[in-house]
Design a protein around this motif. Structure first.
Motif, short mmCIF file in Angstrom:
data_model
loop_
_atom_site.label_atom_id
_atom_site.label_comp_id
_atom_site.label_asym_id
_atom_site.label_seq_id
_atom_site.Cartn_x
_atom_site.Cartn_y
_atom_site.Cartn_z
N ASN A 1 0.81 -1.21 0.00
CA ASN A 1 0.00 0.00 0.00
C ASN A 1 0.85 1.26 0.00
N VAL A 2 1.92 1.22 0.78
CA VAL A 2 2.80 2.39 0.81
C VAL A 2 3.40 2.63 -0.56
N LEU A 3 3.81 1.55 -1.22
CA LEU A 3 4.39 1.70 -2.56
C LEU A 3 3.37 2.22 -3.56
N LYS A 4 2.13 1.85 -3.31
CA LYS A 4 1.06 2.24 -4.24
C LYS A 4 0.69 3.72 -4.06
N GLY A 5 1.09 4.30 -2.96
CA GLY A 5 0.76 5.70 -2.72
C GLY A 5 -0.08 5.92 -1.49
N ASN A 6 -0.35 4.86 -0.75
CA ASN A 6 -1.21 4.97 0.42
C ASN A 6 -0.47 5.06 1.75
N GLY A 7 0.81 5.39 1.71
CA GLY A 7 1.54 5.54 2.96
C GLY A 7 1.16 6.84 3.64
N PRO A 8 1.62 7.05 4.89
CA PRO A 8 1.24 8.25 5.64
C PRO A 8 1.66 9.56 4.96
N CYS A 9 2.77 9.54 4.23
CA CYS A 9 3.28 10.82 3.71
C CYS A 9 3.48 10.88 2.21
N ASN A 10 3.02 9.88 1.48
CA ASN A 10 3.30 9.87 0.04
C ASN A 10 2.89 11.17 -0.63
N ARG A 11 1.64 11.57 -0.35
CA ARG A 11 1.14 12.77 -1.03
C ARG A 11 1.98 13.99 -0.71
N GLU A 12 2.27 14.16 0.59
CA GLU A 12 3.04 15.33 0.98
C GLU A 12 4.43 15.32 0.36
#
Lengths: 326, 94, 250
Positions: A285-296
């Motif tokens: 999920n983090v790799l997919k973009g759903n980690g705590p800070c991906n967007r930021e």
């Protein structure tokens, strides 16, 4: 960890029968330990895989400046501030060496950055976690740079010359990073109860993401096997992760901190630590973009790039004006 | 006209070095900035270095395929290399 | 407070506050090479801060080390010039602020190498190479941006105009500064100001930028602890950990 999940574009590892004469000669050079250099002939799949792997590594260094940059203005002493600033600057430098290495393969840095900013290119999962306390600066240096070193030292022997040489340069600077992180943890562990709790909390949050950095088990991975044959991935994800755990657990014990894994135990027969199950759903999920800070993280990089366009353009305009005049 | 900063290859001779070594590359809008940037990127830990910057596009390289014709003759003249002449152990500095 | 200690704190505070401001650009610069260059400047300034504070601490003899000086004084006890606490803004604002400071800093540090105080002269000697490079760098960038695109020209001119009123404070000598001049410790304001105006005029002209009038009204008060609203926030962020965990060792 930058070699993890790098798509070679191949469905199975190439055998001699699959290879053309050029490819066989190429593979023979690799098998003989001869470095491949920028202008040498290479299979397109090798070139593409390397571009992905090296650029992923470069992006990781650049994005990696942000979690630490978050604390540089709050460093608690002038000495710690200087050291952290130097470390972050090193990371920019590493990114730069790696982009340079990638550019030898016929791609431009701007193209690579465009891929990063659009979300197409990946970077190491670990930098999508937030830095919540000063102790995180210690944990990152100790665990994250520590893991990076374990990954990078073998890459100093990889088959592609420019990448190997960039790795040698990076490794020289990286050991300072790991040590400064551990030094921060030591000071906290020996400090007040509040500081010790801060250190334990940081370890609790950074331990599992650090283990995830090495990527899922790749015993079955065609990509990993092909990369191994090409000598751009020299050890399996599991081997590297095991090395990290074996090295780090005694360091944690010395700090008087508890590794947040109830299943962690020393196996005297194997001579290694056994450890608990990793939550791979979180990793993917983090790799997919759903980690705590991906967007930021991505927004920050895109904003810096966009906001800086006028500056870059101005310097080009000035250079053009004066070259024309010369 | 492209707005991308061109690529420069950087060569550094360290304070006690004898020759410039290729250390990597960077992007800069012109030669002067390339030198300044090289100082900041490649000499952070050292002083008193000499920096050469060359536009990557200006570098002319021998082709790997030429290796045979260009370099073979040296390889067969083994006596040009110091290791060809084994020295007695007792003799130092040679 | 002893005049010399006060003077040293002014030097250290300038370098510290500016370094702190530059650090905010970490990882957010307009290009990778530029990011590294700016961080280099921040690091150099931080190093200089520590040299000034070390000497101030010794002379003061009150047991305040470099961290006590940096982290435990409130805004009214800080003696940096107002220019340095002005916000980073866009990159032109940051670079013009830097250029105005670097020009003064270069002539000052050069003058201080001839200080009657041997320790100050030594610190200045160590710092001179760095500040020489800083000035070369910032001046060069002002020229490139001023004589770049229409947009870069406009932004840089706007910054030149907006920050001008903060550029004079360093030359507004008070009793502390005059005492240092009288003792042969520090260079004279008139001389520094003339050098500053000449160099700034030269660079701005080359940059095709318009220089504001030399006799414009100048803001001041920073050296005497009367700051802008910005400094409180800068210090709150910088000092947080030491304030939240008093006495802790890091």
């Amino acid at each position: 960890m930058y070699a993890q999940l790098v798509d070679t574009g191949l469905k199975q590892v190439l055998t001699a029968a699959d290879m053309s004469a050029d490819e066989q000669a190429f593979q023979a050079r690799i098998d003989d330990g001869i470095r491949i250099e920028a202008k040498d002939w290479m299979p397109e799949a090798y070139r593409k895989t390397l571009i992905r792997q090296i650029s992923q590594h470069a992006h990781s260094e650049i994005v990696g400046q942000l979690p630490e940059g978050n604390w540089v203005t709050r460093a608690p002493t002038l000495k710690r501030k200087s050291i952290l600033l130097a470390k972050i600057q090193d990371e920019a430098g590493h990114g730069l060496y790696l982009y340079s290495a990638a550019e030898t393969l016929g791609v431009s840095r701007d193209e690579l950055l465009a891929a990063l900013h659009s979300g197409k290119a990946k970077y190491s999962s670990i930098f999508n976690y937030p830095t919540l306390s000063w102790a995180d600066m210690g944990a990152i240096g100790w665990l994250v740079d520590g893991s990076a070193i374990i990954n990078q030292i073998p890459l100093c022997r990889c088959s592609y010359g420019p990448y190997a040489r960039a790795m040698i340069r990076v490794c020289k600077e990286e050991s300072f990073h790991a040590r400064q992180g551990y030094d921060i943890m030591l000071a906290l562990a020996r400090g007040t109860p509040a500081q010790k709790a801060m250190a334990q909390d940081a370890l609790n949050r950074w331990w599992w993401p650090s283990l995830m950095m090495f990527g899922p088990s790749d015993a079955e991975s065609v990509n990993s096997a092909q990369s191994a044959q090409w000598r751009i991935k020299l050890f399996s994800n599991d081997e590297l992760r095991q090395r990290m755990v074996d090295q780090t657990v005694p360091q944690a014990e010395y700090l008087g901190l508890t590794v947040p894994d109830p299943d962690l135990r020393w196996n005297a027969d194997t001579g290694h630590y056994e450890f608990g199950a990793i939550d791979w759903a979180e990793f993917h999920n983090v790799l997919k973009g759903n980690g705590p800070c991906n967007r930021e993280r991505l927004q920050t990089r895109v904003k810096a790039w966009d906001d800086g366009e006028w500056f870059r353009d101005a310097l080009v305009a000035h250079a053009d004006k004066h070259r024309a005049a010369a | 006209m492209s707005k991308e900063w061109p690529l420069w290859e950087i060569f550094i001779r360290s304070q006690h070095g004898l020759a410039h070594k290729h250390v990597g590359s960077l992007h800069a809008p012109d030669a002067a900035m390339a030198v300044n940037n090289a100082r900041d990127v490649y000499t952070r830990r050292n002083e008193g270095v000499s920096i050469w910057v060359v536009r990557a596009a200006d570098i002319v390289a021998s082709s790997p395929a030429d290796k045979g014709a260009l370099f073979e003759p040296s390889n067969s003249k083994v006596y040009r290399h110091p290791t060809f002449f084994p020295m007695p152990e007792e003799v130092k500095n040679l | 407070m002893d005049h010399k200690v006060n003077y040293l704190l002014r030097l250290g505070d300038n370098a510290l506050i500016l370094s702190q401001q530059l650090s905010q650009w970490c990882g957010k610069g307009p290009a990778l090479e530029e990011d590294m260059a700016l961080t280099n400047v921040a690091l150099d300034l931080l190093g200089q801060t520590r040299l000034w504070y070390e000497y101030a601490s010794e002379l003061e003899g009150a047991g305040r080390d470099e961290d006590a000086l940096a982290y435990l004084r409130d805004a009214h006890d800080f003696k940096n010039c107002l220019l340095l606490e002005q916000p980073n803004g866009n990159y032109a604002d940051t670079l013009v602020r830097q250029f105005y400071f670097d020009t003064w800093h270069y002539f000052l540090i050069d003058g201080l190498t001839r200080s009657s105080d041997a320790r100050i002269a030594a610190i200045a000697e160590k710092s001179l190479k760095e500040v020489t490079y800083h000035l070369r760098r910032s001046g060069d960038l002002i020229v490139r941006l001023g004589d770049g695109t229409e947009l870069s020209h406009a932004r840089t001119q706007a910054a030149v105009d907006a920050l001008w009123m903060y550029s004079g404070e360093v030359f507004a000598y008070d009793a502390v500064d005059e005492a240092m001049v009288a003792a042969g410790v520090a260079p004279d304001a008139a001389e520094l100001r003339a050098q500053w105006l000449a160099h700034v005029a030269e660079i701005l002209a080359e940059a095709t930028l318009t220089m504001p009038p030399a006799d414009a009204w100048m803001q001041k008060g920073g050296k005497q602890g009367r700051h802008s609203e910005h400094l409180g926030y800068i210090l709150a962020e910088m000092q947080f950990l030491q304030r939240a965990y008093p006495g802790a060792v890091w």
